[in-house]
Design a protein around this motif. Structure first.
Motif, PDB file in Angstrom:
ATOM      1  N   THR A   1       0.694  -1.283  -0.114  1.00  0.00           N
ATOM      2  CA  THR A   1      -0.080  -0.056   0.004  1.00  0.00           C
ATOM      3  C   THR A   1       0.789   1.292   0.022  1.00  0.00           C
ATOM      4  O   THR A   1       0.326   2.442   0.065  1.00  0.00           O
TER       5      THR A   1
ATOM      6  N   TRP B   1       3.914  -3.103   2.650  1.00  0.00           N
ATOM      7  CA  TRP B   1       2.698  -2.903   3.600  1.00  0.00           C
ATOM      8  C   TRP B   1       2.623  -2.297   4.850  1.00  0.00           C
ATOM      9  O   TRP B   1       2.732  -2.744   5.801  1.00  0.00           O
TER      10      TRP B   1
ATOM     11  N   ARG C   1      -1.734  -1.358   8.133  1.00  0.00           N
ATOM     12  CA  ARG C   1      -2.276  -2.607   8.508  1.00  0.00           C
ATOM     13  C   ARG C   1      -3.435  -2.523   9.500  1.00  0.00           C
ATOM     14  O   ARG C   1      -3.850  -1.663  10.228  1.00  0.00           O
TER      15      ARG C   1
ATOM     16  N   TYR D   1     -10.279  -8.692   4.243  1.00  0.00           N
ATOM     17  CA  TYR D   1      -9.029  -7.738   4.340  1.00  0.00           C
ATOM     18  C   TYR D   1      -8.475  -7.515   3.147  1.00  0.00           C
ATOM     19  O   TYR D   1      -7.927  -8.480   2.286  1.00  0.00           O
TER      20      TYR D   1
ATOM     21  N   SER E   1      -7.416  -3.787   0.152  1.00  0.00           N
ATOM     22  CA  SER E   1      -7.119  -2.424   0.101  1.00  0.00           C
ATOM     23  C   SER E   1      -8.076  -1.785  -0.968  1.00  0.00           C
ATOM     24  O   SER E   1      -8.647  -2.761  -1.690  1.00  0.00           O
TER      25      SER E   1
ATOM     26  N   VAL F   1      -6.851   0.794   3.623  1.00  0.00           N
ATOM     27  CA  VAL F   1      -7.022  -0.736   3.936  1.00  0.00           C
ATOM     28  C   VAL F   1      -8.212  -0.852   4.863  1.00  0.00           C
ATOM     29  O   VAL F   1      -8.502   0.123   5.527  1.00  0.00           O
TER      30      VAL F   1
END
Length: 777
Positions: free
Chosen positions: A556, A577, A580, A604, A606, A617
């Motif tokens: 991300t 990442w 989170r 889970y 993005s 996220v």
């Protein structure tokens, strides 16, 4: 209360009530010269408590006239008061009994500027003259009631001190004159009347000083510039620097002192207020049997995090087809649409969330001015909060519980409208980790609450940046986890669930070109082997016991703005990442079932929002909530009390046959002690005359000792009895002292016609839902 024995045993009394605004609000930061006011809960969440409060007053005192003394100016010092006053009026208007309780707004500081108290007679009294005439007072003559109080005057102010004192004194003197009139000519004479009024004013002045000392640390303001100036300085120092111990004392009086913060958290979630004063052993045993009086209900929690890079834009002008809906509402659906296989057919997965927690990082620019100012409110965050509520309420209505900000980190918590009246114990905390804990450019924000009977803590954090600063990030995690202590010493790990989101800044420890190559091939597993968060977690350096969803989406961070390309600047940062969401569930002693789980992760992923260098996220998690059945809880509580025995854990041993008039020999005493040691550990042994008092380490051991009576030793027959034989009744009496014992002044039966059954509670009553719109404030 006036009692004159010489005038036909005459008793005259009247009642005025006083209090602050019955909404959830606070005064953050330093308060010097002005009143900063922040609503700690949104009006929709406050409405239930407001209705309960007004119902209580109505049941105890009957009809009331509310006199609102808050400031009304929309600029200057009274701006915060004006907002609070407006919300107070909205809440009162939405209350079921508002039509029978007039709400009079009287800006005391504006109307009585310069100490012009005469304006109370000129401006306030005409507004409430009709109510004053109905107000009346209690009048008893020779034991026969002649008149009853018909209406109570209720005063509400910010701190309910100086303004309230003056207005209550003024209207009290007015009522005193009417009371003196019924006493006859003897009392109405000039000297007697003057003495009554003089004594009355003296008593009110003393009352105001005593209340002010308790609340503000100084006497009441009296209109003298010299005295009032000194007292104002004293109040400022007291309230801003020396108030912690006073607040802890108030918490102890209101909630008891359980010493064990973990037991306190559980007890406050499960048990009614008055039972918190029961002995710790009773509370622990009752809570340990909570599965017997509580039921499991499903709760769906959606937790999102987004580093907006100081951005104010809710959507990209270049990508108008993408919006916050794609992140917060349609992320799972979009993933399914882009996937070849959909494996879940559980209808529970498609149910709307019960709770939304949405965190932001860099919601304002992390410049020197914002960092030094330790920004805790910004127009950016406020705008995002309003926009989020609109977005997530697309399919079902959500209401904001509260939000908090620490410079660039902000956290918003919303609940589905059907849970709005079941939210309790809301509290906010912030922890700085920037520059060794001195600045808020990095740190965490926490919000805790109880939904139904489930305690939940939400955290949003921004950890140290940099490719190699893994240890610093681990230190940030541990510092926040250790310092995130809520009201009444409530630690983070005392909650049923902890949801933690944020820009944790953990990177991938691989060369940039290799990482980008693996990203293009979607080799997520190979990349995650080098993910610093997962490596640190396996080494128990951070997030021990936390769970995270399966990562099946691209890193991300860090993108070029309005692009799908990773950082093409000179720094050429390695994709990672950094953003989170993890969660943790507390496991209690009774959670021994083989099928126990922390929860199930429904989604889970993005979202492809491009107005920042990060991608947002979202995690959707199904967990088990708890709801208490009050009738069963009371049964369990009574059973626990009966089984545990007296809290003093003491028995009395005395001779009943043999040479009882003589002192027992050392051999007999040793034999008694040895016999009791077989029952349990003795803490103390005391001798009172011919009696022996044995105190055990447990009340259960005291009950077992009684079963050994009579004890026969060396020709003596010794009886064993509990020192406190009425321990059940005594405990009930002590707990009853902590309940409402006020004698009602009215027989009126107050019911809320809008109460309805909640299917989630299997017939339990859900309080009236009132949604207040305060956008104009």
């Amino acid at each position: 209360l006036i009692h004159v024995e010489t005038l036909d045993n005459l008793v005259v009394s009247y009642i005025q009530t006083r209090g602050t605004v019955p909404l959830f609000w606070e005064q953050p930061g330093l308060n010097v010269g002005s009143h900063k006011v922040k609503m700690s809960r949104e009006p929709s969440i406050s409405s239930s408590a407001f209705t309960q409060h007004t119902r209580f007053l109505r049941q105890k005192y009957g009809r009331q006239v509310i006199i609102n003394l808050l400031g009304t100016g929309v600029t200057g010092k009274s701006q915060g008061e004006a907002a609070l006053s407006h919300l107070f009026q909205l809440a009162h208007h939405s209350c079921p009994w508002s039509s029978q309780s007039p709400h009079i707004v009287f800006d005391f500081h504006q109307e009585c500027r310069g100490g012009n108290i005469d304006n109370l007679a000129k401006k306030l009294q005409p507004q409430i003259q009709d109510e004053i005439n109905q107000f009346g007072f209690f009048w008893q003559k020779n034991g026969v009631v002649q008149r009853l109080i018909m209406i109570i005057l209720a005063y509400n102010c910010l701190d309910c001190l100086d303004r309230t004192n003056r207005v209550q004194t003024f209207l009290g003197l007015e009522r005193l004159g009417a009371a003196i009139a019924v006493m006859g000519s003897d009392a109405e004479g000039g000297v007697a009347k003057h003495r009554f009024q003089s004594k009355f004013e003296e008593m009110w002045k003393d009352n105001g000083n005593k209340i002010s000392l308790i609340y503000a640390g100084t006497g009441a303001l009296q209109g003298s510039k010299l005295i009032d100036g000194a007292r104002s300085v004293g109040r400022t120092i007291q309230n801003n620097l020396l108030d912690n111990n006073k607040q802890e004392a108030i918490y102890t009086l209101l909630h008891g002192n359980l010493l064990n913060n973990y037991l306190a958290a559980l007890s406050r979630s499960l048990l009614p207020q008055h039972l918190l004063y029961a002995p710790i052993a009773v509370l622990k045993a009752t809570c340990d049997r909570s599965p017997e009086f509580s039921e499991i209900i499903p709760l769906k929690v959606s937790v999102g995090t987004y580093n907006v890079n100081g951005g104010k834009h809710f959507r990209s002008l270049a990508y108008k087809h993408l919006s916050l809906d794609d992140w917060l509402l349609d992320s799972k659906k979009n993933d399914i649409a882009n996937s070849l296989v959909h494996t879940s057919d559980d209808p529970e997965d498609d149910r709307p969330p019960d709770i939304f927690a949405i965190g932001f990082e860099e919601i304002v620019d992390l410049n020197a001015s914002n960092i030094v100012a330790n920004t805790q409110w910004s127009e950016n965050a406020n705008s995002w909060g309003h926009e989020l509520q609109k977005v997530i309420s697309r399919d079902e209505e959500f209401v904001m519980v509260t939000w908090a900000q620490l410079v660039g980190v902000a956290l918003f918590v919303f609940v589905n409208a059907r849970h709005a009246q079941s939210v309790r114990h809301v509290n906010v905390r912030t922890v700085k980790t920037g520059m060794q804990g001195n600045t808020g450019n990095k740190g965490g924000v926490g919000i805790r609450l109880v939904v139904r009977n489930t305690s939940i803590a939400f955290l949003c954090s921004h950890f140290a940046a940099g490719q190699k600063e893994v240890n610093e990030r681990n230190q940030d995690y541990n510092s926040i986890a250790r310092k995130m202590i809520f009201n009444m010493g409530m630690p983070l790990w005392a909650h049923d669930y902890v949801f933690w989101c944020g820009d944790f800044n953990y990177r991938i420890s691989q060369p940039r070109d290799e990482v980008i190559s693996l990203v293009q091939r979607q080799e997520w597993g190979l990349l995650l082997e080098h993910d610093q968060l997962m490596v640190s977690q396996k080494e128990n350096k951070c997030f021990k016991g936390f769970l995270e969803g399966n990562i099946q989406f691209a890193p991300t961070y860090k993108y070029d703005l309005f692009s799908d390309d990773y950082d093409t600047s000179e720094k050429a940062r390695v994709p990672a990442w950094t953003d989170r969401v993890l969660f943790w569930r507390r496991r209690y002693e009774w959670d021994k079932a083989a099928n126990w789980s922390s929860g199930s992760i429904v989604h889970y992923g993005s979202a492809p929002l491009k107005q920042s260098d990060h991608r947002p996220v979202l995690a959707i998690i199904n967990v088990e909530g708890r709801v208490v059945r009050q009738d069963k809880m009371e049964e369990v509580y009574r059973s626990v009390v009966s089984s545990l025995g007296p809290s003093d854990c003491t028995v009395v041993v005395q001779c009943t046959s043999g040479s009882c008039g003589q002192e027992l020999s050392d051999e007999v005493l040793e034999a008694v002690q040895e016999a009791m040691d077989d029952v349990g550990s003795l803490v103390t042994v005391r001798f009172v005359g011919t009696k022996i008092l044995l105190t055990f380490d447990s009340s259960l051991h005291a009950l077992q000792a009684v079963k050994h009576s009579p004890l026969k030793i060396a020709g003596y027959e010794l009886s064993i009895e509990l020192k406190t034989e009425r321990w059940r009744e005594q405990l009930e009496e002590e707990v009853a002292l902590c309940t409402d014992s006020t004698t009602p002044l009215t027989n009126e039966n107050i019911t809320d016609p809008s109460q309805q059954h909640d299917p989630h509670l299997n017939g339990a009553i859900q309080q009236r839902k009132v949604f207040l719109k305060a956008d104009s404030v």
